[in-house]
Design a protein around this motif. Structure first.
Motif, PDB file in Angstrom:
ATOM      1  N   MET A   9     -41.421  21.886   4.646  1.00 39.66           N
ATOM      2  CA  MET A   9     -42.102  20.686   5.138  1.00 39.66           C
ATOM      3  C   MET A   9     -41.526  20.251   6.493  1.00 39.66           C
ATOM      4  O   MET A   9     -42.280  19.908   7.417  1.00 39.66           O
ATOM      5  CB  MET A   9     -41.968  19.552   4.122  1.00 39.66           C
ATOM      6  CG  MET A   9     -42.718  18.288   4.502  1.00 39.66           C
ATOM      7  SD  MET A   9     -42.553  16.996   3.256  1.00 39.66           S
ATOM      8  CE  MET A   9     -43.348  17.798   1.850  1.00 39.66           C
ATOM      9  N   GLU A  10     -40.202  20.280   6.613  1.00 34.72           N
ATOM     10  CA  GLU A  10     -39.564  19.880   7.866  1.00 34.72           C
ATOM     11  C   GLU A  10     -39.880  20.867   8.986  1.00 34.72           C
ATOM     12  O   GLU A  10     -40.123  20.474  10.130  1.00 34.72           O
ATOM     13  CB  GLU A  10     -38.049  19.786   7.659  1.00 34.72           C
ATOM     14  CG  GLU A  10     -37.629  18.605   6.799  1.00 34.72           C
ATOM     15  CD  GLU A  10     -36.184  18.706   6.358  1.00 34.72           C
ATOM     16  OE1 GLU A  10     -35.603  17.652   6.032  1.00 34.72           O
ATOM     17  OE2 GLU A  10     -35.642  19.830   6.323  1.00 34.72           O
ATOM     18  N   VAL A  11     -39.885  22.155   8.674  1.00 37.29           N
ATOM     19  CA  VAL A  11     -40.213  23.163   9.672  1.00 37.29           C
ATOM     20  C   VAL A  11     -41.640  22.977  10.167  1.00 37.29           C
ATOM     21  O   VAL A  11     -41.905  22.983  11.379  1.00 37.29           O
ATOM     22  CB  VAL A  11     -40.020  24.584   9.101  1.00 37.29           C
ATOM     23  CG1 VAL A  11     -40.622  25.626  10.044  1.00 37.29           C
ATOM     24  CG2 VAL A  11     -38.538  24.872   8.875  1.00 37.29           C
ATOM     25  N   ASP A  12     -42.575  22.800   9.238  1.00 41.64           N
ATOM     26  CA  ASP A  12     -43.973  22.627   9.620  1.00 41.64           C
ATOM     27  C   ASP A  12     -44.177  21.376  10.464  1.00 41.64           C
ATOM     28  O   ASP A  12     -44.985  21.360  11.394  1.00 41.64           O
ATOM     29  CB  ASP A  12     -44.854  22.561   8.369  1.00 41.64           C
ATOM     30  CG  ASP A  12     -44.943  23.898   7.650  1.00 41.64           C
ATOM     31  OD1 ASP A  12     -44.588  24.922   8.268  1.00 41.64           O
ATOM     32  OD2 ASP A  12     -45.346  23.918   6.469  1.00 41.64           O
ATOM     33  N   ALA A  13     -43.424  20.310  10.141  1.00 42.04           N
ATOM     34  CA  ALA A  13     -43.590  19.042  10.842  1.00 42.04           C
ATOM     35  C   ALA A  13     -43.044  19.098  12.272  1.00 42.04           C
ATOM     36  O   ALA A  13     -43.574  18.438  13.167  1.00 42.04           O
ATOM     37  CB  ALA A  13     -42.907  17.923  10.066  1.00 42.04           C
ATOM     38  N   ARG A  14     -41.990  19.903  12.497  1.00 45.62           N
ATOM     39  CA  ARG A  14     -41.311  19.868  13.784  1.00 45.62           C
ATOM     40  C   ARG A  14     -41.450  21.144  14.612  1.00 45.62           C
ATOM     41  O   ARG A  14     -41.042  21.170  15.766  1.00 45.62           O
ATOM     42  CB  ARG A  14     -39.823  19.593  13.576  1.00 45.62           C
ATOM     43  CG  ARG A  14     -39.547  18.234  12.983  1.00 45.62           C
ATOM     44  CD  ARG A  14     -38.087  17.868  13.154  1.00 45.62           C
ATOM     45  NE  ARG A  14     -37.808  16.570  12.579  1.00 45.62           N
ATOM     46  CZ  ARG A  14     -36.755  15.832  12.864  1.00 45.62           C
ATOM     47  NH1 ARG A  14     -35.875  16.290  13.735  1.00 45.62           N
ATOM     48  NH2 ARG A  14     -36.565  14.666  12.297  1.00 45.62           N
ATOM     49  N   MET A  15     -42.017  22.185  14.044  1.00 48.01           N
ATOM     50  CA  MET A  15     -42.036  23.470  14.742  1.00 48.01           C
ATOM     51  C   MET A  15     -42.754  23.374  16.081  1.00 48.01           C
ATOM     52  O   MET A  15     -42.321  23.971  17.087  1.00 48.01           O
ATOM     53  CB  MET A  15     -42.696  24.523  13.863  1.00 48.01           C
ATOM     54  CG  MET A  15     -42.498  25.942  14.367  1.00 48.01           C
ATOM     55  SD  MET A  15     -40.763  26.442  14.338  1.00 48.01           S
ATOM     56  CE  MET A  15     -40.891  28.183  14.662  1.00 48.01           C
ATOM     57  N   SER A  16     -43.833  22.654  16.132  1.00 49.37           N
ATOM     58  CA  SER A  16     -44.585  22.525  17.378  1.00 49.37           C
ATOM     59  C   SER A  16     -43.723  21.887  18.463  1.00 49.37           C
ATOM     60  O   SER A  16     -43.701  22.352  19.612  1.00 49.37           O
ATOM     61  CB  SER A  16     -45.845  21.690  17.148  1.00 49.37           C
ATOM     62  OG  SER A  16     -46.549  21.494  18.360  1.00 49.37           O
ATOM     63  N   ALA A  17     -42.999  20.821  18.105  1.00 50.65           N
ATOM     64  CA  ALA A  17     -42.124  20.149  19.075  1.00 50.65           C
ATOM     65  C   ALA A  17     -40.977  21.051  19.498  1.00 50.65           C
ATOM     66  O   ALA A  17     -40.574  21.061  20.664  1.00 50.65           O
ATOM     67  CB  ALA A  17     -41.583  18.853  18.472  1.00 50.65           C
TER      68      ALA A  17
END
Length: 418
Positions: free
Chosen positions: A183-191
């Motif tokens: 969940m954390e990877v998906d939420a921040r990967m773009s940034a």
């Protein structure tokens, strides 16, 4: 031990760039993000001790291992003597003492995991992109405030304030330096990818007036992206595409400037200087990127960079097609300008000027540089006029010299910084 101390002055800065961020990441993971300054202080003290100890006793056989041992011992000493450990830190550390002890180990796995965590900490969307890049340079790459100020053409106090605000925002956020989940990877990967992408571009198209290319920034961006693709949780097609893009672009770095640091245009570059190893890496990561049916801006830009490593004019229709896709995916002035150049290569400058009739970026030096190029064989007066505007707008001495050379070849005069 090696008693030859003549290389200490050059070895310490080299190790600092390589190991400071690793030590900080591992210790921050143990102490918690709110105590990151403690981790940074211990890392700095470790290098101070290395400077004095090695000057007397010589350089150890394994300098990095020596640094890790000293950092680990300093961290343990700090925890023993600080009341903070009993009142705050101890309550935040989960697990047994044995597990805590293991976190102080500097194995390759722990270092990689800790650095990966720090990437996701630094690239927190709570901060604007410019602040994320500054934090990445300081925390992930070990850059000083002065070095960051130089990279951003800003003064030291402005960067200090930006870093301070960014750190406050990070500390007040709820992100835990323990482990990443999907969940954390998906939420921040773009940034994360955007920050690393901007970091690479800051090196590849440096805005520093004295340095056209910052190879150190490019190398750090590639190192951080490599951490992403080597971890199963973060090994995405976009990360592979970004690494492919960086590999292709970096393969031409040595050919982009001459021995005086002056810029060399793409078509004038010596292809013998292109790095074949990095090109092959680019092909490898590009293949991995297209293993999934995902097309991002990084895929398209990597494809464009890939075609730029090939010879002949047959590449330009392919490059134009990719720019057509990219401009639909993410519109930006640079994409428009680069697409127009590719359009001119395919259909000629006269047709490209018709394309540019609907576009006007009056404060963009690259726009006026392109217009100068397009007018060069059609209207010399217009060409010189645009080149002079480009000359006035760019802060890069290397670019100024290139533009001045074009003006002079057209019969005009140009004033440029010596």
């Amino acid at each position: 031990m090696n008693v030859n101390n003549e290389h200490i002055d050059t070895l310490i800065p080299h190790l600092f760039r390589q190991e400071y961020a690793k030590i900080t990441a591992v210790l921050s993971r143990h102490f918690g993000l709110q105590h990151i300054e403690v981790a940074e202080d211990i890392a700095s003290e470790t290098f101070v001790k290395a400077m004095s100890h090695w000057a007397v006793h010589g350089i150890p056989a394994s300098p990095a291992a020596w640094l890790y041992t000293v950092a680990k011992n300093k961290a343990k000493d700090y925890l023993r003597r600080q009341v903070l450990f009993e009142s705050e830190i101890k309550n935040e550390i989960k697990g047994t003492e044995k597990e805590a002890e293991q976190e102080f180990e500097f194995s390759e796995e722990i270092i990689a995991d800790s650095q990966l965590l720090m990437i996701f900490v630094v690239c927190d969307p709570v901060n604007p992109p410019s602040t994320q890049i500054c934090l990445a340079l300081q925390i992930l790459c070990g850059f000083s405030v002065e070095e960051i100020a130089g990279a951003f053409l800003s003064n030291r106090e402005t960067i200090k304030k930006r870093l301070h605000r960014g750190r406050v925002n990070l500390r007040t956020n709820s992100f835990q330096l323990r482990s990443l989940n999907r969940m954390e990877v998906d939420a921040r990967m773009s940034a994360v990818l955007k920050t690393i992408y901007l970091l690479f571009n800051e090196g590849y198209f440096s805005q520093n007036e004295k340095v056209f290319i910052r190879k150190d920034l490019c190398a750090e961006a590639m190192r951080l992206t490599l951490l992403l693709v080597e971890n199963q949780l973060t090994n995405s097609s976009e990360a592979n595409a970004l690494l492919a893009l960086m590999s292709f672009q970096s393969s031409r770095l040595n050919a982009r400037t001459n021995e005086l640091g002056e810029a060399i245009l793409y078509e004038d570059q010596d292809r013998e200087l292109w790095d074949q190893f990095l090109m092959q890496k680019g092909y490898y990561y590009l293949g991995k990127a297209f293993a999934d049916k995902v097309v991002s801006k990084y895929h398209l830009e990597a494809g464009i960079a890939c075609w730029h490593t090939t010879g002949g004019d047959a590449k330009w229709p392919q490059i134009l097609q990719l720019y057509n896709q990219l401009i639909m995916l993410e519109y930006s002035p640079m994409t428009v300008i680069n697409r127009a150049f590719a359009f001119a290569k395919v259909y000629g400058c006269k047709q490209a000027l018709k394309e540019m009739e609907k576009i006007d970026f009056p404060q963009n030096s690259y726009y006026h540089g392109l217009m100068g190029f397009l007018y060069s064989e059609l209207d010399v007066g217009q060409a010189i006029g645009h080149y002079r505007k480009a000359l006035a707008l760019t802060g890069s001495v290397a670019e100024q010299r290139v533009i001045a050379g074009r003006i002079e070849r057209l019969g005009g005069r140009a004033d440029v910084v010596a």
